[in-house]
Design a protein around this motif. Structure first.
Motif, mmCIF file in Angstrom:
data_model
loop_
_atom_site.group_PDB
_atom_site.id
_atom_site.type_symbol
_atom_site.label_atom_id
_atom_site.label_comp_id
_atom_site.label_asym_id
_atom_site.label_seq_id
_atom_site.Cartn_x
_atom_site.Cartn_y
_atom_site.Cartn_z
ATOM 1 N N ALA A 31 7.221 -1.360 -13.084
ATOM 2 C CA ALA A 31 6.379 -1.135 -11.871
ATOM 3 C C ALA A 31 6.364 -0.303 -11.511
ATOM 4 O O ALA A 31 5.343 0.380 -12.069
ATOM 5 C CB ALA A 31 7.699 -1.686 -11.052
ATOM 6 N N PHE A 35 2.425 1.817 -10.749
ATOM 7 C CA PHE A 35 2.528 2.574 -9.661
ATOM 8 C C PHE A 35 1.099 3.499 -10.804
ATOM 9 O O PHE A 35 0.628 4.016 -9.500
ATOM 10 C CB PHE A 35 3.115 3.359 -9.380
ATOM 11 C CG PHE A 35 3.822 2.582 -8.265
ATOM 12 C CD1 PHE A 35 3.084 2.786 -6.756
ATOM 13 C CD2 PHE A 35 4.885 1.573 -8.489
ATOM 14 C CE1 PHE A 35 4.192 2.255 -6.264
ATOM 15 C CE2 PHE A 35 5.546 0.792 -7.373
ATOM 16 C CZ PHE A 35 5.067 1.336 -5.486
ATOM 17 N N LEU B 93 0.681 7.147 -4.859
ATOM 18 C CA LEU B 93 0.923 5.513 -5.611
ATOM 19 C C LEU B 93 1.699 6.182 -6.684
ATOM 20 O O LEU B 93 2.609 5.803 -7.144
ATOM 21 C CB LEU B 93 -0.373 4.431 -6.173
ATOM 22 C CG LEU B 93 0.169 3.834 -4.621
ATOM 23 C CD1 LEU B 93 -1.536 2.764 -5.115
ATOM 24 C CD2 LEU B 93 0.962 2.912 -4.925
ATOM 25 N N SER B 181 13.208 -3.169 -2.518
ATOM 26 C CA SER B 181 12.870 -3.187 -4.198
ATOM 27 C C SER B 181 11.896 -1.823 -4.156
ATOM 28 O O SER B 181 11.776 -1.085 -3.099
ATOM 29 C CB SER B 181 11.479 -4.547 -4.523
ATOM 30 O OG SER B 181 10.567 -3.966 -3.774
ATOM 31 N N TYR B 183 8.711 -1.644 -4.179
ATOM 32 C CA TYR B 183 7.621 -1.416 -3.153
ATOM 33 C C TYR B 183 7.989 -0.636 -2.152
ATOM 34 O O TYR B 183 7.298 -0.107 -1.318
ATOM 35 C CB TYR B 183 7.214 -2.804 -4.162
ATOM 36 C CG TYR B 183 6.296 -3.281 -5.417
ATOM 37 C CD1 TYR B 183 5.224 -1.978 -5.531
ATOM 38 C CD2 TYR B 183 7.772 -3.987 -5.897
ATOM 39 C CE1 TYR B 183 4.993 -2.915 -7.119
ATOM 40 C CE2 TYR B 183 7.281 -4.629 -7.698
ATOM 41 C CZ TYR B 183 6.306 -3.616 -7.885
ATOM 42 O OH TYR B 183 6.202 -4.366 -9.228
#
Lengths: 319, 279
Positions: A31, A35, B93, B181, B183
């Motif tokens: 992850a 990102f 992000l 999660s 995200y």
């Protein structure tokens, strides 16, 4: 933190039954990289690869039309030992840095000190003084400057009231660079805002106890404000030097390097070599020399900082 | 300093600040007036012209026979739309990745990110140009827009990472307990909370892209693609400069930045302070 978030924080807290943080420090490998992927792609594509390529090109001759031809240190020796324009532009740029950085630091510190008081209308002043920095980088301001400092511009008209005969500030090689320094100094707003934030972090009790000890305003400035502010000063100095070294728009639009190359800044020199003469290899060598100069100046700044920058955490007072 | 006897020093401060503000703003006021002046009045320091020439604006707007500033403004604003959109999404992000997630070499990449802020753009500009040239992308907006979709610039990522670090981790963990999660945490916790900082990113991106003259000169060559800045430059290069019209158009060219600035002034100034100091 905004109030809404603090409220949420309170209401969540009772639900957190001493949940321990995961011990594994790399729990989000996939992850994490997902990102940061946009930046990582940009770094490889638009920074790292160009750096490598630029280093290679600096040893070649390349005009975009044919493949690069290896010339070894040819570009570098040409630049360092033969190119008059290199010396001129370096001299102009150094002069610009030496004058514009201190002027900017001084003005912004003085104004930041004046603004660091709880007086009425502070927002108005701050906005007014910041405003030129907001628009200063634009080509529009370069146009304005060119008009104001013209031989028949309004600056000379005002000087006429005091019986001073003005010159064509931007067409006279003795004054052209100074006029650009002035334009740069006019935009001290963001430096000032950073100083202001630094000033606000100086604990007031330092001043109070100094005042009790009978220290006057001047002594408090030199013994408290300056040392406490020195890290911020350092930050502004380093950024100021790096920024001034790359000055481009005003030299390009207002004077185009002239008159008699008096404002022929290094960035302009590099631009013309690369995109007017299409000497890509030569321009890359110029860029690497610029990088070395900036790195050396930054290193010198860091070394010197030992003698004048005061960090609270090392040897300062304990909090 | 903050005791009694500090009212008197305020008078001095006011005088000094007022004088400084006037000195700083005088060129701007003069500019406002000069945009309505005839060429013969241009050298006068008086602000308002005897007879305002409103046609400076209309004539200046259409100074070039082929393209008016309508085209240039449209082009610039369209480019700005993508720049701001890209910067907001991707910087958020990337900042979340650096600010919250644990992954291998995170510290290493973050120091690289900080280092790139010090790198003079001249080192990369030549190979970048060659690359875009080889891809046939010179004389398009891609070279100007693409970097904003790739993290939006180290400066903004750094600014947002600082901001995210200020958000209590309990919020993330509470969301995690509720089954979110990483995200989900980004979308439902972090992204909404960093909106104020994203406003700063948007404003800076807007103003800096507007003023990024170097990039525009480099990558846009046909007039129908010109930005406002390039349009102005074309105006300056004309044989006989109509100063009134030119100053009128220059004034209009900074208007969008000024509007953006005043619409969100508070965030703006705080944004600079945050980046500069919090560390």
């Amino acid at each position: 933190m905004n109030p809404q978030a603090s409220a949420q924080r309170g209401s969540f807290r009772h639900r957190l039954v001493r949940k321990k943080r995961m011990a594994n420090s790399n729990e989000h490998n996939a992850a994490g990289y997902l990102f940061i992927a946009p930046w990582l792609i940009g770094f490889f594509l638009l920074t790292l690869w160009p750096i490598v390529r630029s280093f290679y090109l600096s040893f070649t001759e390349y005009s975009l039309l044919e493949d690069p031809t290896w010339v070894g240190l040819g570009n570098y020796s040409e630049i360092l030992f033969k190119d008059e324009l290199f010396r001129t532009s370096l001299g102009v740029t150094f002069t610009f840095v030496v004058f514009s950085v201190p002027v900017k630091l001084f003005c912004s510190l003085m104004v930041a000190m004046a603004l660091n008081k709880s007086i009425r209308g502070i927002n108005f002043y701050r906005t007014a003084i910041y405003f030129p920095s907001l628009i200063g980088g634009s080509i529009a301001v370069s146009v304005l400057w060119r008009n104001m400092f013209d031989l028949n511009g309004y600056i000379n008209h005002v000087l006429g009231w005091f019986h001073i005969k003005g010159v064509g500030w931007l067409t006279n090689p003795d004054t052209s660079l100074g006029t650009l320094v002035l334009l740069n100094a006019w935009q001290f707003g963001s430096t000032m805002v950073i100083f202001l934030a630094g000033l606000k972090q100086i604990p007031q009790d330092l001043y109070e106890s100094a005042a009790v000890d009978g220290a006057g305003k001047v002594r408090r400035f030199f013994n408290i404000t300056l040392p406490m502010l020195s890290p911020v000063m350092f930050f502004n100095l380093v950024l100021g030097v790096i920024g001034s070294f790359q000055m481009f728009t005003s030299a390009f639009v207002i004077t185009n390097g002239g008159p008699v190359n008096s404002t022929y800044m290094y960035a302009l020199f590099l631009f013309e070599k690369a995109f007017k003469n299409y000497q890509m290899g030569y321009a890359s060598a110029l860029a690497w020399i610029l990088l070395v100069i900036i790195a050396a100046l930054t290193a010198i700044n860091f070394l010197m900082s030992k003698y004048w920058v005061f960090y609270e955490s090392e040897g300062g007072r304990a909090k | 300093m903050r005791g009694s006897g500090f009212k008197a020093s305020h008078a001095g401060s006011h005088v000094m600040l007022l004088a400084t503000s006037l000195l700083m703003l005088y060129p701007v006021f003069w500019w406002l007036g000069a945009s309505l002046k005839k060429n013969s009045e241009m050298s006068l320091p008086t602000i308002w012209p005897e007879q305002p020439m409103w046609e400076n604006f209309t004539k200046g707007w259409n100074f070039s026979a082929e393209y008016s500033f309508t085209t240039f403004f449209k082009n610039t604003l369209a480019m700005e739309f993508w720049n701001v959109l890209g910067a907001i999404i991707t910087s958020a992000l990337v900042a979340y990745g650096f600010g919250r997630l644990q992954f291998k070499l995170r510290g290493f990449w973050f120091s690289i990110l900080l280092l790139t802020m010090m790198l003079p753009g001249q080192v990369t500009i030549v190979p970048q140009y060659i690359m875009y040239n080889n891809l046939g992308l010179v004389n398009s907006y891609i070279p100007l827009i693409l970097p904003h979709f790739l993290g939006g610039g180290a400066f903004f990522v750094f600014l947002l990472v600082q901001f995210i670090r200020g958000i209590p981790r309990e919020l993330d963990e509470a969301a995690k307990i509720d089954g979110a999660s990483v995200y989900g945490i980004f979308l439902r916790v972090i992204f909404p909370l960093i909106k104020p900082a994203l406003v700063t990113v948007a404003i800076f991106t807007f103003i800096w892209s507007w003023d990024d003259f170097f990039g525009q000169v480099l990558y846009l060559s046909s007039i129908e693609k010109y930005t406002v800045g390039l349009g102005l430059r074309m105006f300056v290069d004309q044989f006989e400069i109509q100063w009134g019209q030119l100053l009128a158009m220059s004034l209009l060219s900074i208007l969008p930045s000024v509007i953006v600035f005043f619409a969100a002034q508070k965030h703006f100034v705080e944004g600079i302070a945050t980046t500069g100091i919090k560390g």
